[in-house]
Scaffold this motif. Structure first.
Motif, mmCIF file in Angstrom:
data_model
loop_
_atom_site.group_PDB
_atom_site.id
_atom_site.type_symbol
_atom_site.label_atom_id
_atom_site.label_comp_id
_atom_site.label_asym_id
_atom_site.label_seq_id
_atom_site.Cartn_x
_atom_site.Cartn_y
_atom_site.Cartn_z
ATOM 1 N N GLU A 48 0.826 -1.206 0.000
ATOM 2 C CA GLU A 48 0.000 0.000 0.000
ATOM 3 C C GLU A 48 0.865 1.263 0.000
ATOM 4 O O GLU A 48 0.527 2.254 -0.667
ATOM 5 C CB GLU A 48 -0.938 -0.003 1.214
ATOM 6 C CG GLU A 48 -1.948 1.138 1.146
ATOM 7 C CD GLU A 48 -2.860 1.195 2.354
ATOM 8 O OE1 GLU A 48 -2.434 0.787 3.451
ATOM 9 O OE2 GLU A 48 -4.004 1.661 2.209
ATOM 10 N N SER B 168 -5.335 5.752 12.768
ATOM 11 C CA SER B 168 -4.112 6.351 12.213
ATOM 12 C C SER B 168 -2.835 5.655 12.658
ATOM 13 O O SER B 168 -1.799 5.797 12.003
ATOM 14 C CB SER B 168 -4.077 7.833 12.589
ATOM 15 O OG SER B 168 -4.496 8.002 13.936
ATOM 16 N N ASP C 208 -7.782 7.529 16.742
ATOM 17 C CA ASP C 208 -7.339 6.170 17.100
ATOM 18 C C ASP C 208 -7.772 5.841 18.524
ATOM 19 O O ASP C 208 -7.852 6.706 19.385
ATOM 20 C CB ASP C 208 -5.817 6.027 16.962
ATOM 21 C CG ASP C 208 -5.419 4.593 16.651
ATOM 22 O OD1 ASP C 208 -5.027 4.310 15.498
ATOM 23 O OD2 ASP C 208 -5.531 3.744 17.561
ATOM 24 N N ILE C 209 -8.025 4.552 18.731
ATOM 25 C CA ILE C 209 -8.451 4.056 20.032
ATOM 26 C C ILE C 209 -7.250 3.833 20.955
ATOM 27 O O ILE C 209 -7.408 3.706 22.169
ATOM 28 C CB ILE C 209 -9.246 2.742 19.818
ATOM 29 C CG1 ILE C 209 -10.182 2.460 20.967
ATOM 30 C CG2 ILE C 209 -8.332 1.557 19.537
ATOM 31 C CD1 ILE C 209 -11.230 1.410 20.634
ATOM 32 N N SER C 210 -6.063 3.759 20.370
ATOM 33 C CA SER C 210 -4.848 3.430 21.128
ATOM 34 C C SER C 210 -4.180 4.736 21.547
ATOM 35 O O SER C 210 -3.526 5.409 20.751
ATOM 36 C CB SER C 210 -3.929 2.594 20.223
ATOM 37 O OG SER C 210 -2.837 2.116 20.957
ATOM 38 N N GLU D 84 -10.672 8.198 20.190
ATOM 39 C CA GLU D 84 -12.056 7.731 20.187
ATOM 40 C C GLU D 84 -12.178 6.458 19.363
ATOM 41 O O GLU D 84 -11.333 6.168 18.517
ATOM 42 C CB GLU D 84 -12.939 8.826 19.569
ATOM 43 C CG GLU D 84 -14.314 8.868 20.163
ATOM 44 C CD GLU D 84 -15.131 10.078 19.723
ATOM 45 O OE1 GLU D 84 -14.582 11.031 19.149
ATOM 46 O OE2 GLU D 84 -16.337 10.042 19.958
ATOM 47 N N ASP D 85 -13.255 5.707 19.601
ATOM 48 C CA ASP D 85 -13.621 4.594 18.726
ATOM 49 C C ASP D 85 -14.163 5.225 17.437
ATOM 50 O O ASP D 85 -15.145 5.966 17.483
ATOM 51 C CB ASP D 85 -14.700 3.753 19.420
ATOM 52 C CG ASP D 85 -15.107 2.534 18.605
ATOM 53 O OD1 ASP D 85 -15.075 2.601 17.356
ATOM 54 O OD2 ASP D 85 -15.479 1.527 19.217
ATOM 55 N N PHE D 86 -13.521 4.934 16.300
ATOM 56 C CA PHE D 86 -13.936 5.648 15.075
ATOM 57 C C PHE D 86 -15.326 5.238 14.586
ATOM 58 O O PHE D 86 -15.885 5.882 13.714
ATOM 59 C CB PHE D 86 -12.886 5.577 13.966
ATOM 60 C CG PHE D 86 -12.392 4.192 13.578
ATOM 61 C CD1 PHE D 86 -13.258 3.170 13.311
ATOM 62 C CD2 PHE D 86 -11.025 3.964 13.456
ATOM 63 C CE1 PHE D 86 -12.801 1.915 12.940
ATOM 64 C CE2 PHE D 86 -10.547 2.707 13.082
ATOM 65 C CZ PHE D 86 -11.450 1.675 12.831
ATOM 66 N N PRO E 114 -6.408 3.970 5.552
ATOM 67 C CA PRO E 114 -5.522 2.993 4.909
ATOM 68 C C PRO E 114 -5.420 1.699 5.711
ATOM 69 O O PRO E 114 -6.090 1.525 6.728
ATOM 70 C CB PRO E 114 -4.189 3.740 4.905
ATOM 71 C CG PRO E 114 -4.216 4.547 6.165
ATOM 72 C CD PRO E 114 -5.661 4.941 6.375
ATOM 73 N N GLY E 115 -4.578 0.779 5.246
ATOM 74 C CA GLY E 115 -4.247 -0.412 6.026
ATOM 75 C C GLY E 115 -5.186 -1.576 5.831
ATOM 76 O O GLY E 115 -4.977 -2.642 6.401
ATOM 77 N N THR F 102 -7.947 -1.640 7.236
ATOM 78 C CA THR F 102 -8.638 -1.774 8.523
ATOM 79 C C THR F 102 -10.131 -1.968 8.278
ATOM 80 O O THR F 102 -10.827 -2.584 9.090
ATOM 81 C CB THR F 102 -8.341 -0.548 9.421
ATOM 82 O OG1 THR F 102 -6.921 -0.426 9.558
ATOM 83 C CG2 THR F 102 -8.952 -0.695 10.803
HETATM 84 N N1 SAH Z 1 -3.455 3.141 9.501
HETATM 85 C C1 SAH Z 1 -2.278 2.439 9.968
HETATM 86 C C2 SAH Z 1 -2.574 1.542 11.195
HETATM 87 C C3 SAH Z 1 -3.459 0.357 10.905
HETATM 88 S S1 SAH Z 1 -3.599 -0.680 12.355
HETATM 89 C C4 SAH Z 1 -1.702 1.635 8.846
HETATM 90 O O1 SAH Z 1 -2.302 1.574 7.787
HETATM 91 O O2 SAH Z 1 -0.631 1.033 9.023
HETATM 92 C C5 SAH Z 1 -5.255 -0.307 12.832
HETATM 93 C C6 SAH Z 1 -5.310 0.964 13.682
HETATM 94 O O3 SAH Z 1 -6.676 1.253 13.921
HETATM 95 C C7 SAH Z 1 -4.642 0.812 15.042
HETATM 96 O O4 SAH Z 1 -3.846 1.932 15.318
HETATM 97 C C8 SAH Z 1 -5.804 0.691 16.024
HETATM 98 O O5 SAH Z 1 -5.517 1.217 17.293
HETATM 99 C C9 SAH Z 1 -6.885 1.472 15.316
HETATM 100 N N2 SAH Z 1 -8.237 1.007 15.588
HETATM 101 C C10 SAH Z 1 -8.723 -0.251 15.464
HETATM 102 N N3 SAH Z 1 -10.042 -0.273 15.749
HETATM 103 C C11 SAH Z 1 -10.377 1.012 16.070
HETATM 104 C C12 SAH Z 1 -11.598 1.644 16.445
HETATM 105 N N4 SAH Z 1 -12.735 0.948 16.561
HETATM 106 N N5 SAH Z 1 -11.588 2.972 16.669
HETATM 107 C C13 SAH Z 1 -10.435 3.704 16.550
HETATM 108 N N6 SAH Z 1 -9.248 3.157 16.214
HETATM 109 C C14 SAH Z 1 -9.229 1.826 15.969
#
Ligand code: SAH
Ligand code: AVI
Length: 308
Positions: free
Chosen positions: A50, A76, A99-101, A126-128, A148-149, A151
């Protein structure tokens, strides 16, 4: 508080016939660190694939971003891919990483702040799936979303449509949304990506039990569970499970849960898409595909969506 429901979600998930825990709980400080380690593994092709796609598409992506824009990134993490967009689109004035972390978000926001001194960085912990409003810095500006990612593959189809709908409302009409989605590919490539030789993905998965032990007074025996990654062809997804290696009972927050030998806790889905399938999914949530960039094998796609 994003983690306020951790206990309730774990207790409810472990009471299901197929024990399960939402994948978002994989990301405490150590989980986020382990995920970053995964992104550098030879077997984990999505990140480098990616990144290469975004590098070549960034000038074209930048042309869709309006002057004075806010860039909103969902999940993010370390905000690494973001830099490709920010470098190509200096007209971006505000960056909202969500981001949740908490620790990963703070570290990434500080690093972006240091390297882009003219950018306003307004992180949202926050939980997105639940974010309803952006910080004041984002108000009154055109918005571009960035997810991205792959997710998005961590949702099932109904959850993905619900998320894409809520992201459309958050970004407003007229917004664009840049979304990365991993594509279907041979099973051996997928299984290796989710069960790497160094055991980093196994550690990422098992860290969930460490987190439960620490934060919820759990007593999981980490040596009595193993990481399992399986391809589910009917659902077109990779699944991560934690497999009980023997009959056992584990306690969490004062509740006892019995495990038979070989019983699993389902901890993550990673759906793999076709370009048409993803376009149809996005359309169900009011997004049309303006442009799609696809890599050669291992196949990965970046979609430029526009809100209807
Ligand atoms: N965007 C980056 C990280 C992907 S890892 C990349 O492409 O490499 C997934 C990220 O989403 C992690 O940082 C995790 O903490 C976050 N995440 C996962 N579920 C989430 C949610 N429900 N709300 C907010 N963040 C979340
Ligand atoms: C963040 N998410 C898209 C990753 C994935 O591929 O599903 C998380 C991950 N799980 C195992 N390895 C990486």
């Amino acid at each position: 508080m994003p983690n306020g429901s951790f206990e309730a979600d774990v207790l409810a998930g472990l009471a299901q016939p197929q024990k399960q825990i939402p994948a978002k709980y994989l990301y405490d400080e150590e989980g986020s660190r382990l995920f970053e380690e995964i992104t550098g593994l030879e077997e984990y092709y999505p990140t480098r694939t990616e990144l290469a796609l975004l590098r070549s598409a960034a000038p074209e992506i930048a042309r869709y971003i309006s002057p004075r824009a806010t860039l909103v990134e969902f999940g993010s993490g370390a905000s690494v891919k973001t830099r490709l967009i920010l470098d190509a689109a200096p007209q971006t004035e505000v960056y909202v990483p969500i981001d949740i972390s908490e620790d990963a978000l703070a570290a990434a926001a500080a690093a972006i702040n240091a390297d882009y001194p003219d950018l306003i960085v307004a992180p949202l912990h926050e939980d997105f799936t639940e974010a309803l409003e952006l910080p004041p810095e984002a108000q009154g500006r055109p918005r571009t979303g960035f997810f991205p990612g792959s997710t998005i593959g961590n949702f099932d189809a109904e959850e993905a449509v619900a998320f894409l709908n809520s992201a459309r409302r958050l970004l407003h009409s007229g917004a664009q949304f840049v979304v990365g989605a991993d594509l279907v590919k041979p099973e051996d490539v997928l299984v290796a990506a989710y069960d790497d030789a160094k055991g980093v993905t196994a550690a990422f998965n098992k860290n969930l039990l460490t987190r439960i032990n620490r934060e919820l007074g759990g007593d999981f025996d980490l040596d009595a569970f193993a990481h399992r990654a399986v391809w589910n062809p009917e659902a077109s997804r990779m699944e991560m499970h934690l497999v009980s290696l023997r009959d056992q009972t584990a306690r969490v927050a004062g509740h006892a849960f019995r495990f038979a030998a070989d019983e699993t806790i389902h901890t993550e889905n990673s759906h793999k898409f076709t370009p048409d399938g993803f376009t149809a999914l996005a359309e169900r949530a009011g997004w049309r595909t303006l442009r799609l960039w696809q890599s050669p094998e291992p196949a990965f796609a970046v979609f430029m969506l526009a809100a209807n």
